[in-house]
Design an enzyme around this catalytic site. Structure first.
Site, PDB file in Angstrom:
ATOM      1  N   GLY A  82       0.821  -1.409   0.101  1.00  0.00           N
ATOM      2  CA  GLY A  82       0.090  -0.177   0.048  1.00  0.00           C
ATOM      3  C   GLY A  82       0.831   1.143   0.080  1.00  0.00           C
ATOM      4  N   GLY A  84       2.828   3.520   1.508  1.00  0.00           N
ATOM      5  CA  GLY A  84       3.331   3.678   2.847  1.00  0.00           C
ATOM      6  C   GLY A  84       4.001   4.892   3.185  1.00  0.00           C
ATOM      7  CG  ASP A 117      11.089   7.410   7.688  1.00  0.00           C
ATOM      8  OD1 ASP A 117      10.527   7.327   6.326  1.00  0.00           O
ATOM      9  OD2 ASP A 117      12.085   7.634   7.836  1.00  0.00           O
ATOM     10  NE  ARG A 168       3.878   8.931  -8.250  1.00  0.00           N
ATOM     11  CZ  ARG A 168       4.329   7.665  -7.660  1.00  0.00           C
ATOM     12  NH1 ARG A 168       5.609   7.266  -7.721  1.00  0.00           N
ATOM     13  NH2 ARG A 168       3.478   7.037  -7.017  1.00  0.00           N
ATOM     14  NE  ARG A 175       0.391   1.680  -6.468  1.00  0.00           N
ATOM     15  CZ  ARG A 175       1.700   2.294  -6.618  1.00  0.00           C
ATOM     16  NH1 ARG A 175       2.852   1.657  -7.012  1.00  0.00           N
ATOM     17  NH2 ARG A 175       1.805   3.532  -6.140  1.00  0.00           N
ATOM     18  CG  ASP A 243       4.235  -3.537  -5.553  1.00  0.00           C
ATOM     19  OD1 ASP A 243       4.890  -4.564  -5.980  1.00  0.00           O
ATOM     20  OD2 ASP A 243       4.687  -2.475  -4.788  1.00  0.00           O
ATOM     21  CG  ASN A 244       6.932  -0.848  -8.105  1.00  0.00           C
ATOM     22  OD1 ASN A 244       6.302  -0.253  -7.191  1.00  0.00           O
ATOM     23  ND2 ASN A 244       7.845  -1.251  -7.551  1.00  0.00           N
ATOM     24  CG  ASP A 253       5.605   3.314  -7.663  1.00  0.00           C
ATOM     25  OD1 ASP A 253       5.413   4.418  -7.068  1.00  0.00           O
ATOM     26  OD2 ASP A 253       4.903   2.457  -7.126  1.00  0.00           O
TER      27      ASP A 253
END
Length: 480
Positions: A82, A84, A117, A168, A175, A243-244, A253
């Protein structure tokens, strides 16, 4: 701006609404004014770009959200993933009436951050900013960016670095991994999700007898064409997990990407890719594999009595990948070579040239420019195997002999960029930016805006060739 709220029409299980977490001491990095105007930003909105690109100001009528999806990473099921460290902060309409996503990268922790993070650092933001700009200018479908900001906030990676945010743009952030997550965790949402995907991105499929199959074929063919363009420009994505890749066939990505310099098809540009899964030469087969995983997630849409036939129909759709890729690649390579694509020997001649580049370790981009400019002696002087080169030249001239050479030469100029984003160029701009100087980044941005045009007033000698053989190549990681 004209805000279009599409994604929020989907089931809330597919996303988590939250606001961006601004960085401390946000400062201007670089602004893509031409793109902002394309997206119909007003003068006032353009003046406030730093606030939008740093998470300090949100977009009215759109609740920012983090998407959930899953995926296969390096060929292995990775489970739930997901957004992140990014948020879909708006969807708006450009001046051509197309819907464009705005995605703020580095916007803080989300429920999908796992051990991260939620932040991005300046070096990775600059690389993505320049790469998206470069690919778009080359004519390769890709995400882009309105701008990025740096900050005084310290972020821990291998060392302490400056936190940054990137705003972006993409025609879609849906995806292949979205379908994997739905089938694994919320299969009841699949039919509605696919229906919305078709309505938003492939409305022409609604008129087909079997819209889902038409949708699958469109996604497969667009992806094949995108990969062919990657190969033609020597671009290696570096991390082609499921996922990319998105459903519109546009590059998404950027992590450890690279534009190939010396022609080495097995070059590993991601230092985490220990087995070379995502090398330049593997990209077509990996894309095919990713799409195979994806179409298997469409099978539950079939009625039980029609499942086997539906599987075969999906397999037939996937069978379109190879011929679509080969047609685009072969025609594009012949155009780069100045050879007629319809001639029976043109592609074989073009492959002979690539064999020379590989065996002699010549620069990919500059070798095509030298071919375009008929610098035969310069090319020959770079070769050790002169017999191999002379055979190629003889065949090349024989194929072109009775053709419209002026037209072929014009096509070469449209297909051979003088400038690509070499890793050492990006690194020079990053080092200067980390010291507070964005002038080199601005120079590269302008240079890469017109990659097919000779720009002697902007170019530096280092823009035109790879690092010397006694200098180590830039090693790029997924760390961002």
């Amino acid at each position: 701006m004209k805000i279009i709220s599409q994604y929020t029409q989907l089931n809330p299980k597919l996303y988590h609404q939250q606001a961006a977490q601004p960085l401390t001491g946000a400062q201007a990095g670089h602004f893509n004014q031409a793109l902002a105007e394309e997206l119909q930003w007003s003068e006032q909105e353009q003046q406030q770009w730093v606030k939008y690109c740093s998470g300090q100001k949100s977009f009215a009528d759109f609740p920012s959200l983090a998407m959930v999806y899953a995926g296969h990473q390096f060929g292995q099921w990775a489970g739930q993933l997901g957004d992140g460290r990014g948020l879909l902060v708006a969807q708006l309409q450009d001046r051509h009436g197309k819907t464009v996503d705005l995605h703020l990268k580095g916007a803080g922790k989300t429920p999908y951050s796992r051990m991260g993070d939620g932040r991005a650092v300046l070096r990775s933001v600059i690389r993505e900013y320049l790469a998206g700009h470069a690919l778009n200018a080359l004519g390769v479908p890709s995400s882009n960016a309105i701008g990025f900001t740096t900050s005084t906030q310290a972020i821990q990676r291998e060392k302490i670095e400056s936190g940054a945010m990137l705003l972006r743009t993409a025609d879609s952030h849906i995806r292949l991994g979205h379908f994997e997550w739905i089938n694994q965790y919320a299969p009841e949402l699949l039919a509605d999700f696919v229906e919305h995907c078709i309505q938003w991105h492939y409305p022409e499929c609604l008129d087909e007898e079997q819209p889902v199959l038409a949708f699958a074929e469109h996604v497969i063919c667009r992806t094949a064409k995108m990969i062919a363009l990657w190969q033609l420009h020597g671009f290696a994505h570096g991390v082609m997990n499921t996922d990319n890749l998105n459903i519109t066939g546009s590059t998404l990505d950027f992590g450890p990407f690279g534009f190939m310099e010396r022609f080495r098809p097995n070059w590993i540009n991601n230092h985490s890719d220990h087995h070379g899964r995502y090398t330049y030469q593997q990209q077509p087969s990996v894309a095919h594999w990713n799409l195979w995983v994806w179409i298997n997630n469409l099978i539950p849409l079939a009625q039980a009595s029609e499942k086997e036939k539906f599987k075969q129909d999906l397999s037939n759709c996937l069978a379109q990948f190879e011929p679509t890729f080969l047609e685009c690649y072969q025609q594009g390579l012949c155009a780069k070579m100045g050879l007629p694509h319809f001639h029976k020997d043109s592609f074989q001649c073009a492959m002979s040239f690539l064999n020379i580049l590989q065996s002699e370790q010549l620069d990919y981009t500059q070798s095509f420019i030298r071919l375009q400019e008929k610098q035969w002696q310069v090319l020959r002087d770079d070769c050790l195997n002169l017999h191999q080169f002379d055979q190629f030249v003889e065949q090349y001239h024989a194929i072109r002999q009775n053709q419209d050479q002026h037209q072929l030469d014009a096509e070469m100029k449209q297909h051979n960029p003088r400038y690509i984003l070499r890793n050492h160029m990006a690194q020079t701009a990053i080092q200067a930016a980390e010291a507070g100087d964005f002038s080199e980044l601005d120079r590269l941005f302008k240079l890469l805006t017109q990659p097919y045009t000779h720009q002697p007033d902007l170019e530096h000698a280092a823009d035109l060739a790879p690092l010397a053989s006694d200098q180590a190549e830039i090693s790029v990681s997924c760390s961002s």
